[in-house]
Design a protein around this motif. Structure first.
Motif, mmCIF file in Angstrom:
data_model
loop_
_atom_site.group_PDB
_atom_site.id
_atom_site.type_symbol
_atom_site.label_atom_id
_atom_site.label_comp_id
_atom_site.label_asym_id
_atom_site.label_seq_id
_atom_site.Cartn_x
_atom_site.Cartn_y
_atom_site.Cartn_z
ATOM 1 N N GLU A 161 0.828 -1.209 0.000
ATOM 2 C CA GLU A 161 0.000 0.000 0.000
ATOM 3 C C GLU A 161 0.862 1.258 0.000
ATOM 4 O OE1 GLU A 161 -3.227 0.200 2.797
ATOM 5 O OE2 GLU A 161 -3.545 -1.962 2.653
ATOM 6 N N ARG B 229 4.011 1.472 -1.131
ATOM 7 C CA ARG B 229 4.667 1.557 -2.434
ATOM 8 C C ARG B 229 3.707 2.064 -3.491
ATOM 9 N NH1 ARG B 229 6.446 -4.133 -3.001
ATOM 10 N NH2 ARG B 229 6.291 -3.615 -5.189
ATOM 11 N N SER B 230 2.467 1.594 -3.466
ATOM 12 C CA SER B 230 1.472 2.035 -4.430
ATOM 13 C C SER B 230 1.189 3.520 -4.284
ATOM 14 C CB SER B 230 0.186 1.235 -4.255
ATOM 15 O OG SER B 230 -0.812 1.685 -5.131
ATOM 16 N N ARG C 134 1.917 6.538 -6.987
ATOM 17 C CA ARG C 134 0.863 7.453 -7.431
ATOM 18 C C ARG C 134 1.284 8.905 -7.224
ATOM 19 N NH1 ARG C 134 -4.454 5.627 -4.613
ATOM 20 N NH2 ARG C 134 -5.232 7.420 -5.761
#
Length: 90
Positions: A7, A9-10, A14
């Motif tokens: 989460e 890293r995502s 973004r």
């Protein structure tokens, strides 16, 4: 939160993408090298010896690009369904 958390890293990815596109005036020009590279890869796949006429090569590359985009669409749909199922299960 640890940096290896998916989460985190995502979210970091973004943020970086939003910053990049916020500073890019011409998105089409910015992504042109990637598109050209993908087309070249497909051209090497269908005509490794370079013997096809240009129009036939372009037709075949176009079909491979279309198949590639359809595969990405299918993967995206599966990912959304998986996330929806995970969210509904919790």
């Amino acid at each position: 939160m640890p940096a290896n958390d998916p989460e985190v890293r995502s979210l970091a990815a973004r943020i970086m993408a939003a910053e990049r596109w916020g500073h890019t005036t011409d998105r089409t020009a910015a992504t042109a090298p990637a598109r050209a590279g993908l087309r070249a890869k497909f051209a090497r796949e269908v005509d490794p010896d370079g013997i096809l006429p240009a129009d036939e090569l372009e037709t075949r590359v176009g079909h491979l690009m279309h198949a590639h985009m359809l595969r990405m669409s299918l993967a995206s749909k599966a990912s959304r369904a998986r996330r929806r199922a995970e969210r509904d299960a919790s």
